[in-house]
Scaffold this active site. Structure first.
Site, PDB file in Angstrom:
ATOM      1  N   ASP A 158      -0.409 -23.578  52.350  1.00  0.00           N
ATOM      2  CA  ASP A 158       0.412 -23.761  51.145  1.00  0.00           C
ATOM      3  C   ASP A 158       0.749 -22.371  50.620  1.00  0.00           C
ATOM      4  O   ASP A 158       1.670 -21.937  49.939  1.00  0.00           O
ATOM      5  CB  ASP A 158      -0.377 -24.603  50.155  1.00  0.00           C
ATOM      6  CG  ASP A 158      -1.368 -24.126  49.568  1.00  0.00           C
ATOM      7  OD1 ASP A 158      -2.368 -23.775  50.279  1.00  0.00           O
ATOM      8  OD2 ASP A 158      -1.482 -23.944  48.307  1.00  0.00           O
TER       9      ASP A 158
ATOM     10  N   GLU B 242      -0.178 -14.505  43.877  1.00  0.00           N
ATOM     11  CA  GLU B 242      -0.372 -15.412  45.053  1.00  0.00           C
ATOM     12  C   GLU B 242       1.140 -15.890  45.365  1.00  0.00           C
ATOM     13  O   GLU B 242       1.959 -16.391  44.308  1.00  0.00           O
ATOM     14  CB  GLU B 242      -1.393 -16.511  44.801  1.00  0.00           C
ATOM     15  CG  GLU B 242      -1.441 -17.387  46.131  1.00  0.00           C
ATOM     16  CD  GLU B 242      -2.660 -18.187  46.017  1.00  0.00           C
ATOM     17  OE1 GLU B 242      -3.289 -18.652  47.192  1.00  0.00           O
ATOM     18  OE2 GLU B 242      -3.209 -18.317  45.013  1.00  0.00           O
TER      19      GLU B 242
ATOM     20  N   ASP C  43      -4.474 -18.983  51.086  1.00  0.00           N
ATOM     21  CA  ASP C  43      -5.669 -19.490  51.706  1.00  0.00           C
ATOM     22  C   ASP C  43      -5.446 -20.203  53.169  1.00  0.00           C
ATOM     23  O   ASP C  43      -4.165 -20.103  53.592  1.00  0.00           O
ATOM     24  CB  ASP C  43      -6.420 -20.365  50.862  1.00  0.00           C
ATOM     25  CG  ASP C  43      -5.597 -21.659  50.283  1.00  0.00           C
ATOM     26  OD1 ASP C  43      -4.619 -21.891  50.936  1.00  0.00           O
ATOM     27  OD2 ASP C  43      -5.956 -22.162  49.233  1.00  0.00           O
TER      28      ASP C  43
END
Length: 498
Positions: A84, A475, A87
């Protein structure tokens, strides 16, 4: 005085009705940004998020195969799909939403994408192939691969990961209506994308969507209860599952034209929150998306029974208009829509997409949005959406593009394991779980450029530290990019770049 300022703002944006009903009209002047380049990169990003066995035409060449035994813990094939964000976990809830929004982008603006249409469809299929695997057993959905807490204790490449690839599921005994209904929406919307180009695959998708939605509706409950230890706080469903049931039914109505879904919407719409005054659209809350989607049935397809959704959609639009007395949306001093500090750019991209999509519907119907007696034209909505996309691409106080690889200045230290660590090609030796944290905490630029990745973005004061440890701002995520694909296709076409 405030009312006069709001009126002046709307005049500047051009809120008077236009007789031009072309939903894809072009601008005579040239654009400041290369939207076509940004579109190409926004789709390429998804190749950097792929899990599984990578194909021979993989363009993000620093990535390699990963997660090839995913699903083995439950004796099911769960190889493939997308990570997603930064990670190495595969979360089914945001992956399904990403798929729905990529599909919606193609359905509304794919006709403008030209050479990028095939790449967009491949990005969708990479997800739907996985979602078909995740729903292979009736009344069961495998909703996550990987234990996020254990994964986050390591900073390692997906190709190296040795954390447990635990598998988590929802079923009759542990329901998950929100993730199930979103999965149904993803499969249904994607079935429309492939209806002409691959009718057999399209039928497989829509039939599975119907089965999965029935499971979501029949066995109601939130996956945030049964799987709280594993899905929270990462992708807890804070808005409940009612919004996904309405959203899923809306997509099935559009994909199947089966009267039972229209009836479901008419009977259950209000109890599922159709008229609520929330104005946030993202991986968790789908109410606004459902309203805009269902407004099309009234505006374009003339389904009178869904008349109320025009008003519901207008209420959302009115809450977005900056500077207006009826607005409830905050903007940064530099003009960026600001919802929350964590991954705010997802709301910028999703809202911009909804504005452009609703403008398209209104134009087709020769109608305007009504905000307490003030008319808001499609031109106004397009102008607001363009300003948001332009901010993202570099028209902001820092003169920084928040899309990696686009423009002269962009984030160099994004919070992304694969991008930040040396690639397998450069460093074939395994990098152990904790060894990567020295890189994570360093100020060195990421060696692998995750082209097209859009990060969480600046704070409420337009500040951006470009710090790898700052996952809220640095992120990227698939659901940030997915709606942006549609907006960039529209803008590239409207400025003659496609």
């Amino acid at each position: 005085m405030a009312a006069l300022k709001a009126l002046f703002f709307l005049l500047l944006l051009g809120f008077f009705p236009s007789n031009n009903a072309n939903p894809f009209r072009r601008h005579a002047h040239s654009a400041h940004h290369n939207y076509k380049d940004a579109l190409t990169k926004s789709i390429l990003f998804f190749e950097g998020q792929r899990s599984g066995r990578l194909p021979s035409n993989q363009r993000m060449s620093w990535r390699r195969n990963s997660g090839l035994s995913d699903g083995a813990a439950m004796k099911v094939d769960l190889v493939g799909g997308y990570y997603d964000a930064g990670d190495n976990v595969k979360f089914g809830f945001p992956m399904a939403f990403t798929t729905t929004m990529l599909s919606w982008s193609v359905l509304e603006f794919g006709g403008l994408m030209k050479g990028e249409l095939q790449n967009a469809k491949q990005a969708i299929r990479w997800a739907t192939d996985y979602l078909l695997k995740a729903t292979v057993h009736p009344d069961t959905i495998y909703v996550q691969v990987g234990d996020a807490n254990k994964d986050h204790a390591c900073w390692e490449r997906p190709e190296d990961m040795d954390t447990p690839r635990s598998v988590f599921k929802v079923d009759k005994n542990n329901p998950g209506s929100e993730v199930a209904a979103e999965t149904a929406a993803a499969l249904a919307s994607a079935s429309l994308v492939f209806r002409r180009s691959d009718p057999i695959y399209s039928k497989i998708l829509v039939r599975r969507a119907m089965r999965v939605f029935e499971f979501a509706d029949k066995h109601r409950g939130s996956y945030s209860f049964g799987l709280k230890k594993y899905v929270c706080p990462f992708y807890c469903s804070y808005s409940g599952y009612q919004d996904e049931l309405l959203w899923g039914a809306a997509w099935l109505q559009r994909a199947t034209k089966n009267p039972k879904y229209l009836n479901y919407i008419q009977v259950n719409g209000q109890t599922l929150g159709a008229g609520e005054y929330d104005n946030t659209f993202g991986w968790d809350n789908k109410h606004v998306g459902a309203r805009i989607l269902l407004s099309k049935a009234f505006l374009v397809q003339k389904m009178k029974s869904l008349h109320d959704y025009k008003g519901h959609a207008d209420n959302f639009i009115c809450s977005i208009i900056p500077g207006a007395s009826f607005s409830s949306t905050k903007y940064t001093p530099g003009g960026l829509l600001f919802k929350m500090s964590d991954s705010n750019m997802q709301y910028v991209t999703s809202t911009s997409f909804l504005l452009l999509t609703y403008a398209k519907y209104l134009t087709s119907a020769h109608m305007v949005a009504n905000c307490g007696g003030t008319t808001i034209t499609p031109k106004t909505l397009r102008s607001i959406a363009k300003k948001q996309v332009d901010y993202l691409l570099g028209d902001n106080p820092l003169k920084m593009s928040y899309m990696v690889g686009y423009g002269a200045r962009y984030p160099k230290r994004i919070h992304h394991r694969g991008s930040s660590l040396p690639s397998i090609g450069v460093h074939p030796t395994k990098i152990q779980c904790s060894a990567g944290f020295s890189v994570m905490n360093s100020a060195a630029p990421n060696p692998n450029v995750l082209i097209g990745a859009v990060v969480g973005g600046p704070d409420q004061n337009d500040r951006f530290p470009d710090q790898r440890s700052d996952y809220e701002q640095s992120e990227p995520a698939t659901y940030i990019n997915a709606p942006l694909v549609g907006s960039l296709a529209y803008l590239a076409h409207s400025f003659g770049q496609l």
